[in-house]
Each structure stands twice: as structure tokens, then as C-alpha cells.
Design a protein around this motif. Structure first.
Motif, PDB file in Angstrom:
ATOM      1  N   GLY A 154       0.801  -1.225   0.000  1.00  0.00           N
ATOM      2  CA  GLY A 154       0.000   0.000   0.000  1.00  0.00           C
ATOM      3  C   GLY A 154       0.829   1.269   0.000  1.00  0.00           C
ATOM      4  O   GLY A 154       0.383   2.302   0.482  1.00  0.00           O
ATOM      5  N   THR A 155       2.041   1.195  -0.554  1.00  0.00           N
ATOM      6  CA  THR A 155       2.876   2.391  -0.621  1.00  0.00           C
ATOM      7  C   THR A 155       2.708   3.086  -1.965  1.00  0.00           C
ATOM      8  O   THR A 155       2.367   2.456  -2.966  1.00  0.00           O
ATOM      9  CB  THR A 155       4.364   2.053  -0.396  1.00  0.00           C
ATOM     10  OG1 THR A 155       4.774   1.069  -1.365  1.00  0.00           O
ATOM     11  CG2 THR A 155       4.601   1.523   1.015  1.00  0.00           C
ATOM     12  N   LEU A 156       2.937   4.378  -1.964  1.00  0.00           N
ATOM     13  CA  LEU A 156       2.877   5.200  -3.168  1.00  0.00           C
ATOM     14  C   LEU A 156       4.174   5.993  -3.231  1.00  0.00           C
ATOM     15  O   LEU A 156       4.394   6.886  -2.415  1.00  0.00           O
ATOM     16  CB  LEU A 156       1.678   6.146  -3.111  1.00  0.00           C
ATOM     17  CG  LEU A 156       0.308   5.491  -2.935  1.00  0.00           C
ATOM     18  CD1 LEU A 156      -0.764   6.539  -2.660  1.00  0.00           C
ATOM     19  CD2 LEU A 156      -0.046   4.661  -4.158  1.00  0.00           C
ATOM     20  N   SER A 157       5.023   5.674  -4.183  1.00  0.00           N
ATOM     21  CA  SER A 157       6.338   6.294  -4.294  1.00  0.00           C
ATOM     22  C   SER A 157       6.450   7.060  -5.600  1.00  0.00           C
ATOM     23  O   SER A 157       6.008   6.576  -6.642  1.00  0.00           O
ATOM     24  CB  SER A 157       7.437   5.220  -4.271  1.00  0.00           C
ATOM     25  OG  SER A 157       7.276   4.345  -3.176  1.00  0.00           O
ATOM     26  N   PRO A 158       7.063   8.254  -5.560  1.00  0.00           N
ATOM     27  CA  PRO A 158       7.235   9.001  -6.813  1.00  0.00           C
ATOM     28  C   PRO A 158       8.223   8.306  -7.743  1.00  0.00           C
ATOM     29  O   PRO A 158       9.201   7.704  -7.294  1.00  0.00           O
ATOM     30  CB  PRO A 158       7.764  10.355  -6.357  1.00  0.00           C
ATOM     31  CG  PRO A 158       8.353  10.110  -5.014  1.00  0.00           C
ATOM     32  CD  PRO A 158       7.616   8.950  -4.409  1.00  0.00           C
ATOM     33  N   ASN A 159       7.945   8.391  -9.015  1.00  0.00           N
ATOM     34  CA  ASN A 159       8.798   7.764 -10.023  1.00  0.00           C
ATOM     35  C   ASN A 159       9.846   8.777 -10.475  1.00  0.00           C
ATOM     36  O   ASN A 159       9.498   9.824 -11.013  1.00  0.00           O
ATOM     37  CB  ASN A 159       7.945   7.316 -11.217  1.00  0.00           C
ATOM     38  CG  ASN A 159       8.710   6.498 -12.215  1.00  0.00           C
ATOM     39  OD1 ASN A 159       9.938   6.535 -12.274  1.00  0.00           O
ATOM     40  ND2 ASN A 159       7.988   5.757 -13.035  1.00  0.00           N
ATOM     41  N   PRO A 160      11.136   8.484 -10.298  1.00  0.00           N
ATOM     42  CA  PRO A 160      12.167   9.433 -10.736  1.00  0.00           C
ATOM     43  C   PRO A 160      12.192   9.659 -12.250  1.00  0.00           C
ATOM     44  O   PRO A 160      12.732  10.666 -12.704  1.00  0.00           O
ATOM     45  CB  PRO A 160      13.474   8.801 -10.248  1.00  0.00           C
ATOM     46  CG  PRO A 160      13.166   7.386  -9.932  1.00  0.00           C
ATOM     47  CD  PRO A 160      11.703   7.295  -9.658  1.00  0.00           C
ATOM     48  N   LEU A 161      11.596   8.764 -13.030  1.00  0.00           N
ATOM     49  CA  LEU A 161      11.522   8.978 -14.478  1.00  0.00           C
ATOM     50  C   LEU A 161      10.480  10.025 -14.850  1.00  0.00           C
ATOM     51  O   LEU A 161      10.492  10.551 -15.964  1.00  0.00           O
ATOM     52  CB  LEU A 161      11.210   7.671 -15.204  1.00  0.00           C
ATOM     53  CG  LEU A 161      12.290   6.598 -15.152  1.00  0.00           C
ATOM     54  CD1 LEU A 161      11.815   5.330 -15.844  1.00  0.00           C
ATOM     55  CD2 LEU A 161      13.579   7.101 -15.785  1.00  0.00           C
ATOM     56  N   THR A 162       9.554  10.308 -13.947  1.00  0.00           N
ATOM     57  CA  THR A 162       8.526  11.336 -14.162  1.00  0.00           C
ATOM     58  C   THR A 162       8.503  12.239 -12.924  1.00  0.00           C
ATOM     59  O   THR A 162       7.589  12.161 -12.110  1.00  0.00           O
ATOM     60  CB  THR A 162       7.138  10.708 -14.411  1.00  0.00           C
ATOM     61  OG1 THR A 162       6.865   9.777 -13.376  1.00  0.00           O
ATOM     62  CG2 THR A 162       7.076  10.027 -15.750  1.00  0.00           C
ATOM     63  N   PRO A 163       9.507  13.081 -12.781  1.00  0.00           N
ATOM     64  CA  PRO A 163       9.669  13.879 -11.554  1.00  0.00           C
ATOM     65  C   PRO A 163       8.775  15.128 -11.544  1.00  0.00           C
ATOM     66  O   PRO A 163       9.249  16.253 -11.666  1.00  0.00           O
ATOM     67  CB  PRO A 163      11.152  14.253 -11.591  1.00  0.00           C
ATOM     68  CG  PRO A 163      11.462  14.351 -13.059  1.00  0.00           C
ATOM     69  CD  PRO A 163      10.604  13.297 -13.719  1.00  0.00           C
ATOM     70  N   TYR A 164       7.481  14.899 -11.396  1.00  0.00           N
ATOM     71  CA  TYR A 164       6.513  15.988 -11.399  1.00  0.00           C
ATOM     72  C   TYR A 164       5.763  15.986 -10.071  1.00  0.00           C
ATOM     73  O   TYR A 164       4.682  15.392  -9.960  1.00  0.00           O
ATOM     74  CB  TYR A 164       5.552  15.845 -12.585  1.00  0.00           C
ATOM     75  CG  TYR A 164       6.257  15.611 -13.901  1.00  0.00           C
ATOM     76  CD1 TYR A 164       7.341  16.412 -14.283  1.00  0.00           C
ATOM     77  CD2 TYR A 164       5.878  14.597 -14.751  1.00  0.00           C
ATOM     78  CE1 TYR A 164       7.995  16.205 -15.487  1.00  0.00           C
ATOM     79  CE2 TYR A 164       6.531  14.380 -15.960  1.00  0.00           C
ATOM     80  CZ  TYR A 164       7.594  15.188 -16.315  1.00  0.00           C
ATOM     81  OH  TYR A 164       8.252  14.973 -17.501  1.00  0.00           O
ATOM     82  N   PRO A 165       6.317  16.640  -9.042  1.00  0.00           N
ATOM     83  CA  PRO A 165       5.755  16.557  -7.688  1.00  0.00           C
ATOM     84  C   PRO A 165       4.284  16.952  -7.598  1.00  0.00           C
ATOM     85  O   PRO A 165       3.519  16.329  -6.866  1.00  0.00           O
ATOM     86  CB  PRO A 165       6.619  17.511  -6.864  1.00  0.00           C
ATOM     87  CG  PRO A 165       7.830  17.772  -7.677  1.00  0.00           C
ATOM     88  CD  PRO A 165       7.500  17.481  -9.099  1.00  0.00           C
ATOM     89  N   GLU A 166       3.872  17.965  -8.346  1.00  0.00           N
ATOM     90  CA  GLU A 166       2.477  18.395  -8.246  1.00  0.00           C
ATOM     91  C   GLU A 166       1.532  17.364  -8.854  1.00  0.00           C
ATOM     92  O   GLU A 166       0.443  17.107  -8.324  1.00  0.00           O
ATOM     93  CB  GLU A 166       2.273  19.784  -8.877  1.00  0.00           C
ATOM     94  CG  GLU A 166       2.418  19.849 -10.380  1.00  0.00           C
ATOM     95  CD  GLU A 166       3.842  19.764 -10.936  1.00  0.00           C
ATOM     96  OE1 GLU A 166       3.981  19.722 -12.168  1.00  0.00           O
ATOM     97  OE2 GLU A 166       4.820  19.731 -10.157  1.00  0.00           O
ATOM     98  N   LEU A 167       1.934  16.697  -9.936  1.00  0.00           N
ATOM     99  CA  LEU A 167       1.110  15.650 -10.524  1.00  0.00           C
ATOM    100  C   LEU A 167       1.074  14.419  -9.621  1.00  0.00           C
ATOM    101  O   LEU A 167       0.029  13.778  -9.460  1.00  0.00           O
ATOM    102  CB  LEU A 167       1.616  15.279 -11.918  1.00  0.00           C
ATOM    103  CG  LEU A 167       1.560  16.377 -12.985  1.00  0.00           C
ATOM    104  CD1 LEU A 167       2.155  15.872 -14.302  1.00  0.00           C
ATOM    105  CD2 LEU A 167       0.149  16.878 -13.187  1.00  0.00           C
ATOM    106  N   PHE A 168       2.225  14.107  -9.020  1.00  0.00           N
ATOM    107  CA  PHE A 168       2.294  12.988  -8.075  1.00  0.00           C
ATOM    108  C   PHE A 168       1.385  13.259  -6.883  1.00  0.00           C
ATOM    109  O   PHE A 168       0.610  12.386  -6.464  1.00  0.00           O
ATOM    110  CB  PHE A 168       3.743  12.758  -7.620  1.00  0.00           C
ATOM    111  CG  PHE A 168       3.873  11.707  -6.543  1.00  0.00           C
ATOM    112  CD1 PHE A 168       3.776  10.354  -6.848  1.00  0.00           C
ATOM    113  CD2 PHE A 168       4.095  12.071  -5.223  1.00  0.00           C
ATOM    114  CE1 PHE A 168       3.895   9.387  -5.859  1.00  0.00           C
ATOM    115  CE2 PHE A 168       4.218  11.114  -4.227  1.00  0.00           C
ATOM    116  CZ  PHE A 168       4.118   9.766  -4.554  1.00  0.00           C
ATOM    117  N   ALA A 169       1.434  14.469  -6.323  1.00  0.00           N
ATOM    118  CA  ALA A 169       0.610  14.818  -5.159  1.00  0.00           C
ATOM    119  C   ALA A 169      -0.875  14.696  -5.490  1.00  0.00           C
ATOM    120  O   ALA A 169      -1.666  14.189  -4.680  1.00  0.00           O
ATOM    121  CB  ALA A 169       0.943  16.218  -4.677  1.00  0.00           C
TER     122      ALA A 169
END
Length: 192
Positions: A154-169
Motif C-alpha cells: 500500500g505504498t505510493l512512491s514518486p517515479n524518478p523517471l517522471t519527476p513531477y511533484p504536483e502531478l504525483f501529489a
């Protein structure tokens, strides 16, 4: 673990759509080279089962990725979509088909970010915003470049290949609204 994942996403009678798509794979693949079933229909099935909800509850994303570098036209992709629709129309779901060879043509306008040409369907799978959502299946196969343990954890980790913090959030907020047990991993700030 991969065997369990394939069982969970396709063998649960409450999510008949995944099983039906995979059962009709041979009717789909002539028009879909290097095809994979991807998106929420996979990892969200697991999260629903963990939340004691019906396996298909709230799932909107049933996507098919394929890779055809010989036809980068929108009309070609629409023809493949029409074929998939004809094979799967009785399922009562929307299945979206995307040629990963042409993503770079529409991605900048749609997301406001550049995108280099992808090299395969697997390359497209590797680039989802959330690492744990980087998974695709086809009959008897699972492609999960970052593994599937995070889906079950159940973890959600940002993908370094798509480093878009606002889209990830935004994606995390959407997921957590439906599955409150999910835990976002926030990357540590880089020290200068």
C-alpha cells in the motif's frame, strides 16, 4: 508473489473484466503488437480486496498499451481502438488503447511536459507517476519493473523517471481518498 498477483487480478470472480480481457487476448493481439493490460484495473483490484470492497469497485482505468512504430498516426490508433471495442464491448467497461510509439507526439500538449520517444510498451509502463502502478499483465506474464511488493504494502512512491511533484501529489490525493490505507512516500529533500 507474481503468481499470486496474476491470480488476484484475474481469478477473482468479482473482477470479471480483467479475466475477460485476458481470456480474449488472442482476439486482441493481432492488432496490438507488444500489448499489455495496464492501469488501475490491476493495482486498484488489490487495494479493493485489501479494503474488503468488491474487486472492481470504482475502477475506471482499463488500458491496453501496444507499440507500433510503423504507424504513428492518430487514425491508426483509432482503428486499433475500434478493434478492441469490437472484441470487448459487451463487458460494460471503457477500455482505452494507446500506442506507446506515439506518446511523445501528444504528451507535451496534454501534460505540459516534454517526452522523449518511448522504445517499447514496457518503456511506457516504467513511466507511470507512481512506482507501484508501473505494472502490466498479459496471459501468464507480469511486467513490473519495480516489483509488486509495494502494491500489496500500500505504498505510493514518486517515479524518478517522471519527476513531477504536483502531478504525483494530485494522484496520491485521488488514490488516498478512495483507499485511505495507502501511504505516500515523500522523497527526502536533496542537500546542497
Amino acid at each position: 508473489m507474481t503468481h499470486q498477483f496474476l491470480h488476484d487480478i484475474a481469478s477473482n470472480p468479482a473482477n470479471a473484466a480483467n479475466a475477460a480481457i485476458l481470456a480474449r487476448w488472442n482476439a486482441l493481439v493481432p492488432a496490438l503488437p507488444n500489448a499489455w493490460l495496464v492501469a488501475g484495473c490491476l493495482f486498484q483490484t488489490i487495494w479493493n480486496l485489501q479494503s474488503h470492497r468488491p474487486a472492481d469497485a470504482g475502477i475506471k482505468d482499463y488500458d491496453l498499451f501496444y507499440f507500433d512504430y510503423q504507424d504513428l498516426s492518430e487514425s491508426g490508433e483509432k482503428a486499433v481502438q475500434a478493434h478492441a471495442d469490437s472484441v470487448l464491448s459487451d463487458l460494460g467497461i471503457t477500455v482505452e488503447v494507446a500506442n506507446q510509439a506515439r506518446v511523445h507526439l501528444w504528451y507535451p500538449q496534454h501534460f505540459g511536459r516534454p517526452c522523449l520517444p518511448l522504445t517499447s510498451s514496457e518503456d511506457g509502463i516504467r513511466r507511470f507517476l507512481v512506482l507501484e502502478s508501473c505494472v502490466g499483465v498479459r496471459p501468464g506474464e507480469c511486467h513490473a519493473p519495480h516489483g509488486i511488493d509495494g502494491i500489496y504494502a500500500g505504498t505510493l512512491s514518486p517515479n524518478p523517471l517522471t519527476p513531477y511533484p504536483e502531478l504525483f501529489a494530485a494522484k496520491v490525493a485521488s488514490y488516498r481518498a478512495r483507499w485511505p490505507h495507502l501511504l505516500a512516500k515523500v522523497p527526502e529533500a536533496r542537500r546542497i
